[in-house]
Design a protein around this motif. Sequence first.
Motif, PDB file in Angstrom:
ATOM      1  N   PRO A  36      -3.653  28.939  27.824  1.00 34.52           N
ATOM      2  CA  PRO A  36      -4.361  27.699  28.158  1.00 34.52           C
ATOM      3  C   PRO A  36      -4.445  26.722  26.985  1.00 34.52           C
ATOM      4  CG  PRO A  36      -5.610  29.646  28.877  1.00 34.52           C
ATOM      5  CD  PRO A  36      -4.460  30.153  28.082  1.00 34.52           C
ATOM      6  N   ILE A  38      -6.085  24.163  24.626  1.00 37.11           N
ATOM      7  CA  ILE A  38      -7.459  23.842  24.194  1.00 37.11           C
ATOM      8  C   ILE A  38      -7.385  22.570  23.348  1.00 37.11           C
ATOM      9  CG2 ILE A  38      -8.247  26.239  24.321  1.00 37.11           C
ATOM     10  CD1 ILE A  38      -8.153  26.402  21.283  1.00 37.11           C
ATOM     11  N   ALA A 258      -2.191  16.907  18.454  1.00 36.61           N
ATOM     12  CA  ALA A 258      -1.198  17.924  18.111  1.00 36.61           C
ATOM     13  C   ALA A 258      -0.551  18.494  19.374  1.00 36.61           C
ATOM     14  CB  ALA A 258      -1.869  19.046  17.325  1.00 36.61           C
ATOM     15  N   PRO A 259       0.699  18.907  19.273  1.00 39.57           N
ATOM     16  CA  PRO A 259       1.367  19.569  20.405  1.00 39.57           C
ATOM     17  C   PRO A 259       0.846  21.002  20.504  1.00 39.57           C
ATOM     18  CG  PRO A 259       2.868  19.392  18.536  1.00 39.57           C
ATOM     19  CD  PRO A 259       1.588  18.752  18.106  1.00 39.57           C
ATOM     20  N   ASN A 261       0.312  23.541  22.636  1.00 40.15           N
ATOM     21  CA  ASN A 261       1.002  24.744  23.114  1.00 40.15           C
ATOM     22  C   ASN A 261       2.240  25.075  22.292  1.00 40.15           C
ATOM     23  OD1 ASN A 261      -0.598  23.524  25.402  1.00 40.15           O
ATOM     24  ND2 ASN A 261      -0.121  25.545  26.248  1.00 40.15           N
TER      25      ASN A 261
ATOM     26  N   PRO B  12      -6.235  31.950  23.016  1.00 41.93           N
ATOM     27  CA  PRO B  12      -7.227  30.897  23.225  1.00 41.93           C
ATOM     28  C   PRO B  12      -8.079  31.191  24.453  1.00 41.93           C
ATOM     29  CG  PRO B  12      -5.059  30.162  23.967  1.00 41.93           C
ATOM     30  CD  PRO B  12      -4.864  31.502  23.309  1.00 41.93           C
ATOM     31  N   PRO B  13      -9.329  30.754  24.427  1.00 44.50           N
ATOM     32  CA  PRO B  13     -10.162  30.897  25.622  1.00 44.50           C
ATOM     33  C   PRO B  13      -9.724  29.885  26.675  1.00 44.50           C
ATOM     34  CG  PRO B  13     -11.299  29.590  23.984  1.00 44.50           C
ATOM     35  CD  PRO B  13     -10.000  30.026  23.353  1.00 44.50           C
ATOM     36  N   ARG B  14     -10.189  30.064  27.876  1.00 42.02           N
ATOM     37  CA  ARG B  14      -9.904  29.085  28.930  1.00 42.02           C
ATOM     38  C   ARG B  14     -10.997  28.023  28.891  1.00 42.02           C
ATOM     39  NH1 ARG B  14      -6.575  28.678  32.989  1.00 42.02           N
ATOM     40  NH2 ARG B  14      -5.725  30.745  32.590  1.00 42.02           N
ATOM     41  N   ARG B  15     -10.687  26.890  28.298  1.00 43.14           N
ATOM     42  CA  ARG B  15     -11.654  25.796  28.218  1.00 43.14           C
ATOM     43  C   ARG B  15     -11.521  24.893  29.447  1.00 43.14           C
ATOM     44  NH1 ARG B  15     -14.560  27.764  23.881  1.00 43.14           N
ATOM     45  NH2 ARG B  15     -13.730  27.136  21.851  1.00 43.14           N
ATOM     46  N   LEU B  17     -11.337  21.047  29.807  1.00 39.85           N
ATOM     47  CA  LEU B  17     -11.131  19.936  28.868  1.00 39.85           C
ATOM     48  C   LEU B  17     -11.530  18.616  29.509  1.00 39.85           C
ATOM     49  CD1 LEU B  17      -7.714  21.071  27.322  1.00 39.85           C
ATOM     50  CD2 LEU B  17     -10.032  21.524  26.481  1.00 39.85           C
ATOM     51  N   GLY B  21      -8.633  13.799  25.984  1.00 34.60           N
ATOM     52  CA  GLY B  21      -7.290  14.356  25.948  1.00 34.60           C
ATOM     53  C   GLY B  21      -7.142  15.202  24.697  1.00 34.60           C
ATOM     54  N   PRO B  22      -6.392  16.310  24.763  1.00 28.97           N
ATOM     55  CA  PRO B  22      -5.637  16.757  25.926  1.00 28.97           C
ATOM     56  C   PRO B  22      -6.561  17.092  27.096  1.00 28.97           C
ATOM     57  CG  PRO B  22      -5.747  18.505  24.280  1.00 28.97           C
ATOM     58  CD  PRO B  22      -6.306  17.274  23.651  1.00 28.97           C
ATOM     59  N   SER B  23      -6.018  16.873  28.297  1.00 29.69           N
ATOM     60  CA  SER B  23      -6.748  17.222  29.508  1.00 29.69           C
ATOM     61  C   SER B  23      -6.290  18.599  29.966  1.00 29.69           C
ATOM     62  CB  SER B  23      -6.458  16.178  30.591  1.00 29.69           C
ATOM     63  OG  SER B  23      -5.088  16.190  30.918  1.00 29.69           O
ATOM     64  N   VAL B  25      -4.345  21.238  31.729  1.00 28.10           N
ATOM     65  CA  VAL B  25      -2.941  21.211  32.151  1.00 28.10           C
ATOM     66  C   VAL B  25      -2.816  21.907  33.500  1.00 28.10           C
ATOM     67  CG1 VAL B  25      -0.622  22.002  31.534  1.00 28.10           C
ATOM     68  CG2 VAL B  25      -2.167  21.138  29.756  1.00 28.10           C
ATOM     69  N   GLN B 201      -0.436  14.049  27.560  1.00 27.84           N
ATOM     70  CA  GLN B 201      -1.631  14.905  27.580  1.00 27.84           C
ATOM     71  C   GLN B 201      -2.873  14.258  28.163  1.00 27.84           C
ATOM     72  OE1 GLN B 201      -0.703  13.008  25.181  1.00 27.84           O
ATOM     73  NE2 GLN B 201      -2.339  12.523  23.771  1.00 27.84           N
ATOM     74  N   VAL B 207       1.301  19.320  28.829  1.00 30.83           N
ATOM     75  CA  VAL B 207       0.963  19.728  27.466  1.00 30.83           C
ATOM     76  C   VAL B 207       1.131  18.536  26.520  1.00 30.83           C
ATOM     77  CG1 VAL B 207       1.521  22.155  27.769  1.00 30.83           C
ATOM     78  CG2 VAL B 207       3.338  20.550  27.109  1.00 30.83           C
ATOM     79  N   PRO B 208       0.353  18.485  25.443  1.00 31.42           N
ATOM     80  CA  PRO B 208       0.506  17.381  24.496  1.00 31.42           C
ATOM     81  C   PRO B 208       1.826  17.481  23.728  1.00 31.42           C
ATOM     82  CG  PRO B 208      -1.409  18.773  23.928  1.00 31.42           C
ATOM     83  CD  PRO B 208      -0.707  19.433  25.059  1.00 31.42           C
ATOM     84  N   LEU B 333     -19.481  23.666  24.459  1.00 27.54           N
ATOM     85  CA  LEU B 333     -18.234  24.385  24.190  1.00 27.54           C
ATOM     86  C   LEU B 333     -18.463  25.889  24.172  1.00 27.54           C
ATOM     87  CD1 LEU B 333     -15.248  23.593  23.522  1.00 27.54           C
ATOM     88  CD2 LEU B 333     -15.822  23.982  21.121  1.00 27.54           C
ATOM     89  N   GLU B 339     -15.355  21.197  26.996  1.00 26.60           N
ATOM     90  CA  GLU B 339     -15.159  20.240  25.897  1.00 26.60           C
ATOM     91  C   GLU B 339     -15.385  18.823  26.408  1.00 26.60           C
ATOM     92  OE1 GLU B 339     -11.888  20.292  22.698  1.00 26.60           O
ATOM     93  OE2 GLU B 339     -11.167  18.717  24.034  1.00 26.60           O
TER      94      GLU B 339
END
Lengths: 380, 380
Positions: A36, A38, A258-259, A261, B12-15, B17, B21-23, B25, B201, B207-208, B333, B339
């Motif tokens: 995911p 973040i 930042a990219p 993923n 990473p945790p599942r946030r 968002l 942004g990033p939003s 995905v 993003q 993805v960003p 958070l 976020e």
Amino acid sequence: MLPVPTIQAFMPPRRILMGPGPSDVYPEVLAAQSRPTIGHLDPLFVGMMDELKSLIQYAFQTKNEMTLAVSAPGSAGMETCFVNLVEPGEKVIVCRNGVFGERMRQNVERVGGVAVVVDNEWGEPVCPDKVEAALVAHPDAKFLAFVHAETSTGALSDAKTLCTLAQLHDCISIVDAVTSLGGVELLVDEWGIDAIYSGSQKCLSCVPGLSPVSFSPKAVAKLKARTTQVQSWFLDQTLVMGYWGNGNGAKRSYHHTAPVNALYALHESLRLLANEGLENAWARHRKMHLLLRDGLTKLGLKFVVEEASRLPQLNTVYIPDGVDDAAVRKHLLEEYNLEIGAGLGALAGKAWRIGLMGYGARRENVSLCLHALEESLNQN
Amino acid sequence: MLPVPTIQAFMPPRRILMGPGPSDVYPEVLAAQSRPTIGHLDPLFVGMMDELKSLIQYAFQTKNEMTLAVSAPGSAGMETCFVNLVEPGEKVIVCRNGVFGERMRQNVERVGGVAVVVDNEWGEPVCPDKVEAALVAHPDAKFLAFVHAETSTGALSDAKTLCTLAQLHDCISIVDAVTSLGGVELLVDEWGIDAIYSGSQKCLSCVPGLSPVSFSPKAVAKLKARTTQVQSWFLDQTLVMGYWGNGNGAKRSYHHTAPVNALYALHESLRLLANEGLENAWARHRKMHLLLRDGLTKLGLKFVVEEASRLPQLNTVYIPDGVDDAAVRKHLLEEYNLEIGAGLGALAGKAWRIGLMGYGARRENVSLCLHALEESLNQN
């Protein structure tokens, strides 16, 4: 409103990538990348970036504080080095023995620098004697720029000797390690490399799109002493480091998103490299290269590069007379899902580039490539 | 050799968002991105790029031939526009009503252009009368640059009117659509926008790391008529289009290694947008915004931006007196994996930015955000 395009989900086939990059990506890296997203200022993400920095430092064998991944491919890593370090009017000795040395020259020109080109033939390494002569002839040169592993030819240059020359002549060295990082010996601090960039998609077997970069304290001092503004906002390292951290514990400030993923992916690929150990990875590339070399030689294929400066991870061989370049590559791709690289620049239509990079440097790939090539050449 | 860093896989945790942004995905986009990497010159990949181009054209509502995704984030998309179009000494009217207008000004400066700044207060849209006055006062201006949706404030400017003014005064318009694309009405051809960039993003929920960009024929003509070289090699669109295709069916030539997997992701996110339909996506953002607005108002929060120019996808509200900005965001958070965005620039510490972008613009997100905010404010 314009008509809505009707487009199906894109389902790429599973290729075996044995060209000059991108290389086959580690399955763990693809998995890491799909975790995911973040936020780019999430404390957990910032912690991941700190780990990533230490992993890039390990891969480059450097303690340089200014070490990070540029949020764009290797070409942007190259531009990061030139645009931050070279000021208008400054002289750069640029070694050119393939496409990427020429690209360096173009970068020098575009930042308003003065390029003094030291040419070697395509397929040859950079000649230290020629470089020394250029350094002597141009005592006002401030930089020496060269490609460690020429992706267009498969030639490895002696970075250690070239950087020693740069130091003797008080030049800052700028080194292209796009294809070398992770595949052959590279010791940034020990060799005295000042600015170096690489790519994620070669011997790191990460997805394409990122460029690990590192600047020595000497390069950082040059950047800080600039009297002109860095012409690129996006690549201005004085701004970017506000986000990547200056090692002073200061709060990270937003520069660009930042990219996220892709950085997960790079973190994972460098972690795999660290787990294997750099020296083991270099030895594996060498071992697979020797197997491939023996097989290619048996097929009657001749290497473009002399043995002493041949890259294990990128094997460039002449296409035999009478063989249809495009037809063979198409056959390999369509019948075997195997990609090998076409020749580039002066070697277009004359050579193939067979990569054994990162995750791709495995016995099963060597075997498949030799067998499929043999069948294709016989059929052709 | 330096010691091997011991680093665990990053999980990473599942946030959720809901910042600027990033939003969040789309799950389908993460899945698309993790499909096998293929070569950047593979015929199947080139076919995917052609589809992607038509999808970007649809999202922008343009038939512009020079339409592509820059292989780097939105900031690089911004730089792509300025570095290709503005030559040293040329005058650009730059509208500044937040962080990104100021960033445009810095870009103009770094390419050697002359920026004439039209200021509006943070939170206000760009005032067309002020722009017209500047255009009249500077008949030698060649460009009008402005931000459609200011990510730092949540203000929407009237791009249609501003582009009409640009045309009346024979200026090329350069438009930042990083936060607007996919979230609010944007009609590139109908409004006569000449150069536009966005980001992957935000409302595309990709993805960003990528920046969709499009140049009108007028912008392309300006680029082709340059008398100076584009100062960036990486962003030089005359070179990049050799890879993305000029619409003439010519063979694609290598420029840089495309971020293959990220482009899969963008393809998928734009495909989802096309399947939903642009107008439906705009309506959904609007609908969710109204729900969020009503809830925030009930909580006593006041919007920074007047109703008429408020972005549905980015809701900026003042932090109530006595409330600890950082503590609330940290609580959201850590306790809710939610976020929301801090204030930026002039609004740092004074406002929150609550995003409802793309996949994030859903009823369950609105609900969670309102409930968690209420609890946090009561607790604080």
